[in-house]
Write an enzyme that holds these catalytic residues in place. Sequence first.
Site, PDB file in Angstrom:
ATOM      1  N   ASP A 268      31.511  28.435  38.279  1.00 21.07           N
ATOM      2  CA  ASP A 268      32.587  29.363  38.646  1.00 21.07           C
ATOM      3  C   ASP A 268      33.841  29.135  37.806  1.00 21.07           C
ATOM      4  O   ASP A 268      34.115  28.019  37.361  1.00 21.07           O
ATOM      5  CB  ASP A 268      32.982  29.169  40.121  1.00 21.07           C
ATOM      6  CG  ASP A 268      31.924  29.658  41.090  1.00 21.07           C
ATOM      7  OD1 ASP A 268      30.857  30.118  40.637  1.00 21.07           O
ATOM      8  OD2 ASP A 268      32.158  29.563  42.308  1.00 21.07           O
TER       9      ASP A 268
ATOM     10  N   HIS B 154      31.901  23.963  38.402  1.00 17.43           N
ATOM     11  CA  HIS B 154      33.007  24.781  37.895  1.00 17.43           C
ATOM     12  C   HIS B 154      33.278  24.481  36.426  1.00 17.43           C
ATOM     13  O   HIS B 154      33.407  23.314  36.054  1.00 17.43           O
ATOM     14  CB  HIS B 154      34.282  24.524  38.705  1.00 17.43           C
ATOM     15  CG  HIS B 154      34.171  24.949  40.135  1.00 17.43           C
ATOM     16  ND1 HIS B 154      33.483  24.198  41.066  1.00 17.43           N
ATOM     17  CD2 HIS B 154      34.637  26.042  40.777  1.00 17.43           C
ATOM     18  CE1 HIS B 154      33.530  24.824  42.242  1.00 17.43           C
ATOM     19  NE2 HIS B 154      34.222  25.944  42.094  1.00 17.43           N
TER      20      HIS B 154
END
Length: 205
Positions: free
Chosen positions: A34, A174
């Site tokens: 992400d 991430h």
Amino acid sequence: MFFGAKTPKIFQALFPTLVWGKCSTEKKVWLTFDDGPTPKITPFVLDTLLFYNVKATFFCLGKQVLKHPEILQRIKAEGHSIGNHSYSHPNGFTTCTKKYLEDVKKCQKIIPETKLFRPPFGNVYPWQIAKLKKEYKIIMWDVLAWDFKKNTSKEKCYSNVVSNVENGSIIVLHDNEKSFENLQFALPKIIETLKERAFTFSATW
């Protein structure tokens, strides 16, 4: 909507239209990233995935794609999937639904080829879900590395994943700046450990 490293089954039962994991009898997992694309960090992730011959899904921020379109092109060229993570990362719990949906749509115009969406922070109300699911497959997760937290050690980040993964797990990492130190240590070890356990990696939804 952060929990521990493993998402409780009760939340999966309460929101069954969201994709929390994939029903699979095979030893297969879905590795996701992400908040990118981010210079230096996303290329590190891509280099690592290429080295281990692993495919993943990148949930991208529209504002980051506009800044770094060449990284998005590399993601796609190397056979990974992409998803909409909104334009500016609004919190669905504190943003009015109209503005929230507009932000998601703004990102969609930048990456129109995807119909996957992951809510920033995982925070999304039922009425937002009702509107979003008309256009998107909403992808959540069942394993969270917590790589973005300063008080999560790189070793803990690694163990958060490998101690909780199961057949069909969706793993969240991430490719942003605050996660980079943990990611550099944990990502190769996660992939190596899961491969040793005979897991395969999918980017097909």
